[in-house]
Design a protein around this motif. Structure first.
Motif, mmCIF file in Angstrom:
data_model
loop_
_atom_site.group_PDB
_atom_site.id
_atom_site.type_symbol
_atom_site.label_atom_id
_atom_site.label_comp_id
_atom_site.label_asym_id
_atom_site.label_seq_id
_atom_site.Cartn_x
_atom_site.Cartn_y
_atom_site.Cartn_z
ATOM 1 N N SER A 382 0.784 -0.966 0.025
ATOM 2 C CA SER A 382 0.731 0.206 -0.054
ATOM 3 C C SER A 382 1.142 1.499 -0.045
ATOM 4 O O SER A 382 2.078 1.455 0.768
ATOM 5 C CB SER A 382 -0.461 -0.417 1.242
ATOM 6 N N SER A 384 0.024 4.053 1.398
ATOM 7 C CA SER A 384 -0.171 4.635 2.425
ATOM 8 C C SER A 384 0.701 4.081 3.973
ATOM 9 O O SER A 384 1.394 4.648 5.060
ATOM 10 C CB SER A 384 -1.641 4.568 3.878
ATOM 11 N N GLU A 385 1.702 2.585 3.582
ATOM 12 C CA GLU A 385 2.490 1.962 4.068
ATOM 13 C C GLU A 385 4.019 2.181 3.592
ATOM 14 O O GLU A 385 4.686 2.184 4.379
ATOM 15 C CB GLU A 385 1.944 0.331 4.229
ATOM 16 N N ASN A 386 3.702 2.587 2.396
ATOM 17 C CA ASN A 386 4.766 2.551 1.871
ATOM 18 C C ASN A 386 5.165 3.090 0.459
ATOM 19 O O ASN A 386 5.229 2.862 -0.922
ATOM 20 C CB ASN A 386 5.346 0.651 0.937
#
Length: 400
Positions: A382, A384-386
């Motif tokens: 994602s 948002s995470e990566n």
């Protein structure tokens, strides 16, 4: 008994014609036997590369073009052979009448071709393809001579404005043979405003001075020609420049970079600018690293600093400031195309801010560039995470 005078003249001429015909055919066969066969990997593929058939904008792109796909720039000859000779029921070649092969008819625009006319019937490139088809379109073999290196001559030269220079490329193969491949090579100049190069390797200079490099590629081998067009045009001025450079040489140390710079200054006929004073250096380095001008207090403090390594100390201080990471994250954001449909906030795609923050933090933490590149290329998951996953989603939609 019939005497020699009784033999009809027409019969004698016929016999002579037959004998001459046999001798001519025998000689032609002997010559044909002496000529080496056209090899697919070292002769046919370079022609396709030179004509742009296997480029990224044509049949060499991942999806091919109009149902016909080649390996990019011919790096997989076996794949290309299968595509040309056997794919689509072998319709691209017609050995019984090689001139009627689809490969040649489309390339010469005798039949409709999306890529337009790529070669002239009767040209050297055409003859290579034609002869290969006539010989039975032999495939690449493991025992075929392999290309080992190419030589580009001249390697470097100082040129005058508005002149021409013909480059020569020679290829050397694993069986010890070599041949001129000037007309089968691909050429590209890095500074077309200074010098251009045509399809056959003829370099033409303009009136603009500077350094220019011309790349020559044959197969997977590349060589470059380096040229300089001096800024000095008259002899008197050239002598003055030479004297100044000779004096400068006496002050240089043994550092390789200094010697290389001196060599280029001589080729270009220029004398480098003098050492910048403290205020000029402070202004330039502040703008280059942080994108801001120094304050009055910073100027006074730097000018009054008498330490010999104060310039190195200044650079280290600027690299530690938050402005450096913010400023360079903008530069890298442009390079990595981290933007939406436009530059206004309302048009930014989701994740753009996250990726920008990731770039800024990487710079602020002094993350090695190779590590940053690796994380971008291998990013998954994602955004948002990566956040680096956004880069791939951007470039995969870019036009070829």
């Amino acid at each position: 008994m019939m005497t020699r005078s009784d033999i009809p003249v027409r019969s004698v001429r016929s016999r002579i014609s037959v004998v001459l015909g046999i001798l001519f055919l025998s000689a032609s066969s002997a010559i044909a036997e002496e000529l080496p066969p056209v090899r697919f990997g070292t002769e046919v593929v370079p022609v396709l590369t030179r004509l742009g058939c296997n480029s990224g904008g044509c049949h060499g792109k991942a999806t091919g073009q109009n149902g016909f796909r080649l390996s990019l720039l011919g790096f997989e000859p076996e794949f290309d052979y299968e595509a040309i000779v056997r794919e689509s029921r072998g319709r691209r070649l017609f050995p019984a009448a090689a001139e009627q092969s689809l490969l040649l008819l489309k390339g010469t625009a005798q039949m409709p071709h999306g890529g337009g006319k790529r070669l002239d019937a009767g040209s050297e490139d055409y003859q290579i393809l034609l002869q290969w088809i006539r010989e039975g379109a032999s495939p690449p073999r493991s025992d075929d001579p392999q290309l080992e290196r190419i030589e580009l001559t001249p390697a470097e030269q100082i040129l005058s404005p508005d002149t021409k220079l013909q480059l020569t490329v020679r290829a050397w193969f694993s069986d010890g043979t070599s041949r001129d491949v000037t007309r089968q090579s691909v050429y590209q100049t890095n500074e077309p405003d200074i010098a251009t190069v045509d399809l056959n390797g003829c370099v033409t200079t303009g009136s603009k001075p500077g350094l220019v490099a011309v790349m020559a590629r044959f197969g997977e081998k590349i060589e470059t020609f380096q040229a300089a067009l001096p800024f000095v045009r008259d002899t008197e001025h050239a002598l003055v420049v030479a004297e100044k450079l000779n004096a400068l040489e006496q002050t240089l140390g043994d550092a390789a970079i200094d010697r290389l710079l001196l060599q280029q200054w001589r080729r270009l006929g220029i004398v480098p600018s003098g050492l910048a004073d403290d205020t000029a250096f402070l202004r330039r380095v502040s703008i280059d690293i942080c994108g801001t001008l120094p304050t009055v207090d910073e100027i006074n403090a730097y000018v009054s600093d008498n330490r010999p390594d104060k310039r190195q100390r200044l650079i280290d201080r600027l690299l530690d400031r938050s402005e450096y990471a913010s400023y360079f994250s903008l530069k890298w954001g442009d390079i990595l195309q981290n933007r939406g449909a436009g530059y206004s906030t309302s048009q930014q795609r989701a994740g753009t801010t996250l990726f920008s923050a990731w770039i800024r933090d990487s710079l602020a933490n002094n993350k090695p560039y190779d590590q940053s590149v690796s994380e971008i290329l291998t990013a998954s998951g994602s955004q948002s995470e990566n956040p680096p996953t956004l880069w791939y989603r951007t470039v995969r939609k870019s036009p070829e």
